[in-house]
Write an enzyme that holds these catalytic residues in place. Structure first.
Site, PDB file in Angstrom:
ATOM      1  N   TYR A 106      -4.657  -2.598  -6.690  1.00 27.77           N
ATOM      2  CA  TYR A 106      -4.794  -1.663  -6.716  1.00 27.77           C
ATOM      3  C   TYR A 106      -3.624  -0.714  -6.881  1.00 27.77           C
ATOM      4  O   TYR A 106      -3.418   0.606  -7.117  1.00 27.77           O
ATOM      5  CB  TYR A 106      -3.780  -1.354  -5.332  1.00 27.77           C
ATOM      6  CG  TYR A 106      -5.616  -1.220  -4.227  1.00 27.77           C
ATOM      7  CD1 TYR A 106      -6.422  -1.105  -3.589  1.00 27.77           C
ATOM      8  CD2 TYR A 106      -4.937  -2.765  -3.547  1.00 27.77           C
ATOM      9  CE1 TYR A 106      -7.287  -0.936  -3.264  1.00 27.77           C
ATOM     10  CE2 TYR A 106      -6.676  -3.882  -2.854  1.00 27.77           C
ATOM     11  CZ  TYR A 106      -7.887  -2.518  -2.366  1.00 27.77           C
ATOM     12  OH  TYR A 106      -9.139  -2.797  -1.582  1.00 27.77           O
ATOM     13  N   HIS A 163     -17.368   2.915   3.759  1.00 25.59           N
ATOM     14  CA  HIS A 163     -18.292   1.574   4.352  1.00 25.59           C
ATOM     15  C   HIS A 163     -18.618   1.811   5.732  1.00 25.59           C
ATOM     16  O   HIS A 163     -19.829   0.881   5.533  1.00 25.59           O
ATOM     17  CB  HIS A 163     -18.363   0.042   3.042  1.00 25.59           C
ATOM     18  CG  HIS A 163     -16.928   0.606   1.861  1.00 25.59           C
ATOM     19  ND1 HIS A 163     -17.481   1.122   0.798  1.00 25.59           N
ATOM     20  CD2 HIS A 163     -16.122   0.429   2.194  1.00 25.59           C
ATOM     21  CE1 HIS A 163     -16.006   1.445  -0.325  1.00 25.59           C
ATOM     22  NE2 HIS A 163     -15.696   0.825   0.533  1.00 25.59           N
ATOM     23  N   HIS A 202     -10.650   7.302  -4.912  1.00 22.32           N
ATOM     24  CA  HIS A 202     -10.253   5.444  -4.903  1.00 22.32           C
ATOM     25  C   HIS A 202      -9.651   5.010  -6.033  1.00 22.32           C
ATOM     26  O   HIS A 202      -9.834   5.689  -6.814  1.00 22.32           O
ATOM     27  CB  HIS A 202     -11.713   5.056  -4.391  1.00 22.32           C
ATOM     28  CG  HIS A 202     -12.758   5.045  -2.987  1.00 22.32           C
ATOM     29  ND1 HIS A 202     -11.872   4.684  -1.666  1.00 22.32           N
ATOM     30  CD2 HIS A 202     -13.548   5.917  -3.584  1.00 22.32           C
ATOM     31  CE1 HIS A 202     -13.028   4.724  -1.236  1.00 22.32           C
ATOM     32  NE2 HIS A 202     -13.753   5.707  -1.461  1.00 22.32           N
ATOM     33  N   LEU A 203      -8.581   3.943  -5.611  1.00 24.16           N
ATOM     34  CA  LEU A 203      -7.339   3.759  -6.625  1.00 24.16           C
ATOM     35  C   LEU A 203      -8.792   2.696  -7.206  1.00 24.16           C
ATOM     36  O   LEU A 203      -9.149   2.743  -8.886  1.00 24.16           O
ATOM     37  CB  LEU A 203      -6.927   2.721  -5.964  1.00 24.16           C
ATOM     38  CG  LEU A 203      -5.468   3.581  -5.269  1.00 24.16           C
ATOM     39  CD1 LEU A 203      -4.375   2.908  -4.023  1.00 24.16           C
ATOM     40  CD2 LEU A 203      -4.975   4.448  -6.479  1.00 24.16           C
TER      41      LEU A 203
END
Length: 146
Positions: free
Chosen positions: A26, A84, A104-105
């Site tokens: 991340y 998810h 999203h990273l």
């Protein structure tokens, strides 16, 4: 001076730990670092950002509803693990008339198989993933063009 159009930046579970949580995946930017960059970018784009983070699914849903009621221009949503698993967040996105951009990273498609399904992505108008903190800035640029 009229109010600037607002883009909600909503972050889900565990994103409050950015900067220390699995930096090899991340990165080392904190969520506050990302929010500060988005605030500066938004000012350059003639926008205002409303940045929020929660570890609770229902709070994310409430904020999506708030974005709709308040007339937000768009929502940037990093739902974390709820991406998810949460059909409720999927349904909330589909229920509001505000474009939602998934962020999203990391790139979930290049990670564990359970991350390959995105209920958020099924309802979002666009998604940006795998660009680290730049996923957010790319998404804000896209939101400005909506």
């Amino acid at each position: 001076m009229p109010d600037l159009p607002t883009v909600f930046v909503l972050s889900g579970p565990n994103l409050n730990l950015l900067g220390t949580r699995e930096p090899e995946i991340y990165g080392t930017d904190t969520l506050n670092d990302i929010h500060a960059r988005l605030e500066a970018q938004a000012a350059d784009l003639g926008l205002r950002v409303e940045c929020r983070q929660t570890n609770h699914e229902g709070v994310l849903i409430d904020w999506l509803h708030e974005a709709y009621v308040s007339g937000a221009k768009a929502v940037l949503l990093n739902a974390g693990g709820y991406t998810h698993t949460s059909i409720a967040i999927h349904d909330a996105i589909r229920s509001i008339k505000v474009p939602v951009i998934e962020v999203h990273l990391s790139d979930p498609a290049k990670r564990e198989a359970f991350r390959h399904v995105s209920y958020v992505g099924m309802a979002a108008v666009a998604h940006f993933a795998g660009h680290g903190a730049n996923s957010y800035t790319l998404a804000l640029d896209a939101a400005a063009r909506l």
